[in-house]
Scaffold this active site. Sequence first.
Site, PDB file in Angstrom:
ATOM      1  N   ASP A 179       0.847  -1.188   0.000  1.00 15.66           N
ATOM      2  CA  ASP A 179       0.000   0.000   0.000  1.00 15.66           C
ATOM      3  C   ASP A 179       0.897   1.257   0.000  1.00 15.66           C
ATOM      4  O   ASP A 179       1.801   1.348  -0.826  1.00 15.66           O
ATOM      5  CB  ASP A 179      -0.981  -0.034   1.175  1.00 15.66           C
ATOM      6  CG  ASP A 179      -2.114   0.965   1.027  1.00 15.66           C
ATOM      7  OD1 ASP A 179      -3.143   0.609   0.426  1.00 15.66           O
ATOM      8  OD2 ASP A 179      -1.973   2.106   1.507  1.00 15.66           O
ATOM      9  N   TYR A 306      -3.524  10.959   1.730  1.00 19.01           N
ATOM     10  CA  TYR A 306      -4.091  10.932   0.373  1.00 19.01           C
ATOM     11  C   TYR A 306      -4.063  12.326  -0.244  1.00 19.01           C
ATOM     12  O   TYR A 306      -3.764  12.494  -1.432  1.00 19.01           O
ATOM     13  CB  TYR A 306      -5.519  10.376   0.409  1.00 19.01           C
ATOM     14  CG  TYR A 306      -5.556   8.879   0.524  1.00 19.01           C
ATOM     15  CD1 TYR A 306      -5.817   8.074  -0.576  1.00 19.01           C
ATOM     16  CD2 TYR A 306      -5.296   8.249   1.742  1.00 19.01           C
ATOM     17  CE1 TYR A 306      -5.834   6.702  -0.485  1.00 19.01           C
ATOM     18  CE2 TYR A 306      -5.305   6.873   1.851  1.00 19.01           C
ATOM     19  CZ  TYR A 306      -5.573   6.099   0.731  1.00 19.01           C
ATOM     20  OH  TYR A 306      -5.569   4.734   0.845  1.00 19.01           O
ATOM     21  N   HIS A 364      -4.492  -7.858  -0.472  1.00 21.31           N
ATOM     22  CA  HIS A 364      -3.780  -6.594  -0.254  1.00 21.31           C
ATOM     23  C   HIS A 364      -2.985  -6.575   1.046  1.00 21.31           C
ATOM     24  O   HIS A 364      -1.932  -5.939   1.121  1.00 21.31           O
ATOM     25  CB  HIS A 364      -4.816  -5.458  -0.253  1.00 21.31           C
ATOM     26  CG  HIS A 364      -4.248  -4.092  -0.177  1.00 21.31           C
ATOM     27  ND1 HIS A 364      -3.543  -3.522  -1.208  1.00 21.31           N
ATOM     28  CD2 HIS A 364      -4.285  -3.152   0.814  1.00 21.31           C
ATOM     29  CE1 HIS A 364      -3.176  -2.294  -0.863  1.00 21.31           C
ATOM     30  NE2 HIS A 364      -3.611  -2.042   0.358  1.00 21.31           N
TER      31      HIS A 364
END
Length: 386
Positions: A179, A306, A364
Amino acid sequence: MSDAVTPARLDVPESELADLRDRLGRTRWPESETVADWSQGVPLDYLRRLCRYWAEEYDWRATERRLNALPQFRTSIDGLGIHFLHVRSPHEAALPLILTHGWPGSIVEFLKVIGPLTDPPAYGGRASDAFHVVCPSLPGYGFSDKPAGPGWGVERIAAAWIELMARLGYHRYGAQGGDWGTTITTIIGRQDPGHVAGIHLTPPLAAPDPATFGDLTGAERAALDALEHAQTWEDGYSLEQSTRPQTIGYGLVDSPALLCAWIVEKFRSWTDCDGHPENALTRDELLDNLMFYWLPGSGASSARLYWESFRQVQRLFAGATTDRIGVPAGCSIFPHENPRPSRRWAEQRFTDIRHWNELDRGGHFAAFEQPELFVEEVRAFFRLVR
């Protein structure tokens, strides 16, 4: 001293746990979804049952004891306090290894693999595969401090991790990440090639190569379809967090039910779980990770990464490859991961791939979901560069 490394432990006040239980009990629930699946989000019945378990049966103190049994530390880097695990191997020739998580993960992802990585013989392995393991919480995540101003993007975090490894006395080390950790680990390799033995990525980030579009393999076509599906149906969270993290942050910090839905939705989408998150991870494991967002109130601060870096990172796997990474790289592609670049796409960015493996199960959160496979992948790569 500004570069001091001090022991740390977790000791959450009982009042905070009581407040969590109270908030869960007073949740104002919406009506049920109008479909019979997860296509509108987390189903009401499932979330109510999970939150009831969180309030009435989940035992944070057991997880706290498990974490406090591991060496934890804090140090200030570039003006920000960083919380990290630092578990040294009993084996003299161990290679230092920094593991970096992402969103919506935490250092909890790595708890199952720390033992096998640091002391392989105790788990049926070889001492020659041992690592000294460093697991930091990202700035604004877990029990690391929250940045008070802009600028803490992936480049700055990578520089902080390089400083952390130097501060711990490690002059040659490996780095691993998934990630956000994938990009941070890649940047560590680019910024500190004189000290990095190699980088292991789950997965590597590399854009599809247009030169291959006339001759796509079945796996490459499936990877492109998965990217398109994600952009249409899965990327609402990233659009909100990369544009208005403060707005969603109010709810994530105030409402445990919203935080639970926001994060567990991704565990359902991104794990190899056959449609239900608890097929991949236990209910307690999901909540252990969730507590690293609820207890420190990091819903807004974690989302801001983000705002800082998502567009930069998105270009790497959905746009065009613009840089070259020359340090030795190991790449493990788990089947329920997205993106899943092919080797020929990845070779356009990573010029020294020593290990490449496409596995048959896992998603993930590789270390969390498939710890034995994860450990073997890490060992297999770093055998080549020790």
